[in-house]
Design a protein around this motif. Structure first.
Motif, PDB file in Angstrom:
ATOM      1  N   ARG A 123       2.199   6.042  -7.165  1.00 32.05           N
ATOM      2  CA  ARG A 123       1.074   6.714  -7.818  1.00 32.05           C
ATOM      3  C   ARG A 123       1.280   8.218  -7.781  1.00 32.05           C
ATOM      4  NH1 ARG A 123      -2.767   6.493  -4.091  1.00 32.05           N
ATOM      5  NH2 ARG A 123      -2.461   8.685  -3.701  1.00 32.05           N
ATOM      6  N   PHE A 147       2.406   1.602  -3.451  1.00 24.30           N
ATOM      7  CA  PHE A 147       1.391   2.056  -4.411  1.00 24.30           C
ATOM      8  C   PHE A 147       1.161   3.549  -4.264  1.00 24.30           C
ATOM      9  CE2 PHE A 147      -2.986   3.176  -5.405  1.00 24.30           C
ATOM     10  CZ  PHE A 147      -3.081   2.756  -6.720  1.00 24.30           C
ATOM     11  N   ARG A 183       0.829  -1.213   0.000  1.00 22.57           N
ATOM     12  CA  ARG A 183       0.000   0.000   0.000  1.00 22.57           C
ATOM     13  C   ARG A 183       0.859   1.259   0.000  1.00 22.57           C
ATOM     14  NH1 ARG A 183      -4.335  -1.982   4.488  1.00 22.57           N
ATOM     15  NH2 ARG A 183      -5.571  -3.296   3.107  1.00 22.57           N
ATOM     16  N   SER A 234      -6.769   1.315  -7.970  1.00 23.00           N
ATOM     17  CA  SER A 234      -6.040   0.576  -6.947  1.00 23.00           C
ATOM     18  C   SER A 234      -6.560  -0.857  -6.892  1.00 23.00           C
ATOM     19  CB  SER A 234      -6.228   1.240  -5.577  1.00 23.00           C
ATOM     20  OG  SER A 234      -7.556   1.056  -5.127  1.00 23.00           O
TER      21      SER A 234
END
Length: 148
Positions: A27, A23, A20, A51
């Motif tokens: 991102r 990501f 997480r 996601s």
């Protein structure tokens, strides 16, 4: 002055928390780079990211709908084709998930059988035939004499 490049091996991150965080950071970096490219080069940019939980993240230098329309016009990919392709891909993903679940179940069963065999002091015999491995559980040879 020598510079050393450190390469990170790209592979799936098993740990949920680390995944997480990765990501989120990547991102953010991707969106920042897209914005920089749009400003520096006057490029029309659209980035869409979903996601793993299905949450939508997007960046567009103009209207995202306008960018998508331009993409469809440029590539000749019509929405019906895209929908059909997405449906096919979704079915492939569902089939692969079912196969993964089946293999995980089979793996779990094999592990349980192996653990039982070890706890029962059974000998494990590997039979290699036709590129498949079959486990046969038999009592140790010293027990065979006692059973007769």
């Amino acid at each position: 002055m020598a510079q050393f490049l450190i390469r990170i091996e790209l592979k799936y991150i098993e740990d949920v928390q680390r995944r997480r965080v990765c990501f989120s950071k990547r991102r953010s970096g991707l969106m920042k780079k897209a914005q920089e490219l749009a400003v520096l080069c006057n490029a029309e940019i659209g980035v869409i990211v979903f996601s793993a939980t299905g949450k939508l993240y997007e960046f567009a230098s103009s209207s995202i709908q306008q960018i998508i329309r331009r993409y469809i016009t440029s590539t000749g990919a019509w929405p019906d084709d895209a929908s059909r392709l997405l449906a096919q891909r979704a079915e492939e993903v569902r089939n692969l998930k079912r196969e993964v679940a089946r293999l995980e179940s089979e793996n779990r069963s094999l592990r349980e059988n192996l653990e039982k065999a070890v706890s029962d002091n059974q000998r494990i015999i590997y039979n290699h035939s036709n590129m498949e491995t079959e486990l046969t559980l038999r009592p140790p040879s010293w027990n065979v004499g006692l059973l007769k």
